[in-house]
Design a protein around this motif. Structure first.
Motif, PDB file in Angstrom:
ATOM      1  N   THR A 252      -0.621  -9.449  -6.920  1.00 46.71           N
ATOM      2  CA  THR A 252      -1.218 -10.221  -5.749  1.00 46.71           C
ATOM      3  C   THR A 252       0.003 -11.350  -5.491  1.00 46.71           C
ATOM      4  N   ARG A 253       0.753 -11.810  -6.255  1.00 45.83           N
ATOM      5  CA  ARG A 253       1.663 -12.793  -5.802  1.00 45.83           C
ATOM      6  C   ARG A 253       2.964 -12.545  -5.977  1.00 45.83           C
ATOM      7  N   GLY A 254       3.449 -11.256  -6.321  1.00 51.36           N
ATOM      8  CA  GLY A 254       4.713 -10.698  -6.298  1.00 51.36           C
ATOM      9  C   GLY A 254       5.540 -11.470  -7.382  1.00 51.36           C
ATOM     10  N   VAL A 255       4.986 -11.913  -8.533  1.00 51.35           N
ATOM     11  CA  VAL A 255       5.609 -12.763  -9.476  1.00 51.35           C
ATOM     12  C   VAL A 255       5.684 -11.727 -10.999  1.00 51.35           C
TER      13      VAL A 255
ATOM     14  N   ALA B 147      -2.198  -8.225  -2.545  1.00 46.30           N
ATOM     15  CA  ALA B 147      -2.556  -9.812  -2.493  1.00 46.30           C
ATOM     16  C   ALA B 147      -3.999  -9.703  -1.746  1.00 46.30           C
ATOM     17  N   ARG B 148      -4.635  -8.836  -1.264  1.00 42.92           N
ATOM     18  CA  ARG B 148      -5.887  -8.998  -0.748  1.00 42.92           C
ATOM     19  C   ARG B 148      -6.937  -8.490  -1.554  1.00 42.92           C
TER      20      ARG B 148
ATOM     21  N   ASP C 107      -3.717 -13.052   4.181  1.00 45.09           N
ATOM     22  CA  ASP C 107      -4.726 -13.267   5.307  1.00 45.09           C
ATOM     23  C   ASP C 107      -5.082 -11.716   5.795  1.00 45.09           C
ATOM     24  N   PRO C 108      -6.120 -11.360   6.490  1.00 48.88           N
ATOM     25  CA  PRO C 108      -6.234  -9.981   7.200  1.00 48.88           C
ATOM     26  C   PRO C 108      -5.257  -9.893   8.289  1.00 48.88           C
TER      27      PRO C 108
END
Lengths: 304, 147
Positions: A113-116, A133-134, A183-184
């Motif tokens: 969800t954060r690309g970490v 991420a959503r 965000d959407p």
């Protein structure tokens, strides 16, 4: 006079340091706070399997042309050619050395969800975390729980082959600053529960927009073109526009769309082609209510 | 007046020739064969979904058409027909012609096998659809371009 020059030089150094610090602050890897992933309890593995098929993990992480149970060995190794270089998909099987067997839920969740990555590094967005991420925390926990039940593999994928400057992970902070958002993707007027579920599946785990939305030169989505299709980034052909205004499925009913995702047949009994074949086969594992929800959402997005 | 009629006649002749010319092109031939297969799958699909009652003659005709069309299909990919006429054929066809032919022949022989045991009701037609549909998907995945 010398002191004036010294002052200017000092100011210059200060500006560079301050700029660098600001850039670092804006673009450094940003995992969730540790307690974000705490207290989620035992995963619902059955729901995890639904998410596994919705996300189509196998399409990249399983060996090419794997069928049946072999699809569940997520050994990685597939090459993903792109405009920026060739990515080699990593092993995400539960092997403690080659795979993600030693990862914590927080490490897995921050990757999703954060690309970490597990060392706190930026991950390349070829792994579609800007969609994942959503996903809700509970769903990430369930998916992680399901992945742990799959067979381990000791395969180690080769490193990515990327040209300068894309080989520098630090540049990904800039990419995220420009394009990463949870965000959407589109604002929907008074959506029904089915449309909301469809929005979650399409914009989140299903990551449909990663192929079906055109990208700019830096690899970010073109604004206002959500699901509008475009040139195929993997080679020849075009990715179809799947908004209600597109000629691909604009004339289809919601039932037609859901049936296509379940069976692979269009209303004219044409069949899916290219990489959509695998996507459709993955989605056919979802409950019919989810396929209907995806169809309802695709009818609700802005026409392009 | 005479000139106008002659022009119109010439024009009609040219247009007619154009159509005949296009129909003879391998791209058009193979697209027509795919349409035949799709149409037959549609006949089977309508029965499988219960939109039409089971009818043995319809099932037999559909399976025969699929078998014959899939057998003939790979004969229409000569060198020089790689592009044009909105073809969705992938260049990979010409690099792996043997595999491409084998995949098309598999659909043909699977249709023959289904025909030999003749699906006797709606459920059996549905099962046949799954077998044949998998062949469609396998080949399209490798050899058909996204549109």
């Amino acid at each position: 006079m010398a002191s004036t020059w010294a002052k200017i030089a000092l100011a210059g150094v200060f500006a560079v340091v301050a700029g660098g610090a600001a850039a670092y602050a804006l673009t450094r890897p940003a995992p969730h706070p540790a307690d974000y992933w705490a207290g989620l309890g035992a995963p619902d593995v059955a729901n995890g399997e639904h998410l596994f098929w919705a996300g189509g993990c196998v399409s990249c992480h399983a060996p090419k042309d794997a069928k049946g149970e072999d699809q569940k060995v997520l050994s990685g190794g597939r090459a993903l050619p792109t405009a920026f270089g060739t990515f080699h998909v990593p092993n995400i099987s539960p092997d403690p050395e080659a795979g993600i067997g030693r990862w914590t839920l927080a490490q897995f969740g921050d990757a999703m969800t954060r690309g970490v990555g597990p060392q706190g590094e930026h991950l390349y967005p070829s792994f579609p975390y800007s969609s994942y991420a959503r996903m809700t925390r509970a769903d990430v926990n369930d998916l992680f729980g399901y992945l742990k039940t799959l067979p381990a593999s000791q395969n180690v994928a080769p490193p990515h082959e990327l040209g300068f400057p894309f080989n520098l992970r630090v540049t990904l902070g800039g990419w995220k600053l420009l394009f990463f958002s949870a965000d959407p993707r589109v604002a929907l007027d008074n959506p029904s529960d089915a449309v909301k579920r469809g929005q979650y599946l399409v914009e989140g785990p299903g990551h449909c927009g990663e192929c079906h939305t055109p990208r700019n030169a830096l690899g970010g989505f073109e604004s206002g073109q959500w699901l509008a299709g475009g040139p195929n980034p993997e080679g020849e052909g075009r990715i179809p526009n799947i908004t209600p205004g597109g000629k691909a499925i604009g004339s289809w009913s919601e039932g037609d769309i859901a049936n296509y995702l379940e069976t692979g047949f269009t209303p004219e009994f044409d069949s899916a082609g290219g990489s959509m074949v695998e996507v459709q086969q993955n989605l056919s594992h979802l409950p019919k209510s989810d396929l209907a929800a995806i169809a309802a959402y695709l009818k609700a997005v802005p026409s392009r | 007046m005479k000139f106008k009629i002659m022009t119109a006649g010439l024009l009609a002749l040219c247009l007619g020739a154009g159509v005949v010319f296009a129909a003879g092109e391998p791209q058009a031939e193979r697209q027509a064969l795919m349409k035949k297969i799709g149409g037959s799958m549609g006949e089977l699909g309508a029965i499988a979904k219960g939109q039409k009652p089971y009818d043995a003659a319809t099932v037999k005709t559909a399976l025969t058409t699929i078998s014959a069309s899939a057998k003939d299909f790979p004969n229409h990919f000569p060198a020089g027909s790689e592009t044009g006429m909105e073809t969705a054929a992938s260049p990979a066809i010409w690099q792996n012609m043997d595999d491409f032919k084998a995949k098309s022949m598999k659909l043909s022989s699977d249709a023959d096998t289904v025909l030999a045991s003749m699906p006797a009701d709606q459920a059996a037609v549905g099962q046949a659809m799954q077998t044949l549909g998998a062949d469609c998907g396998t080949c399209h995945q490798a050899y058909r371009l996204k549109r």
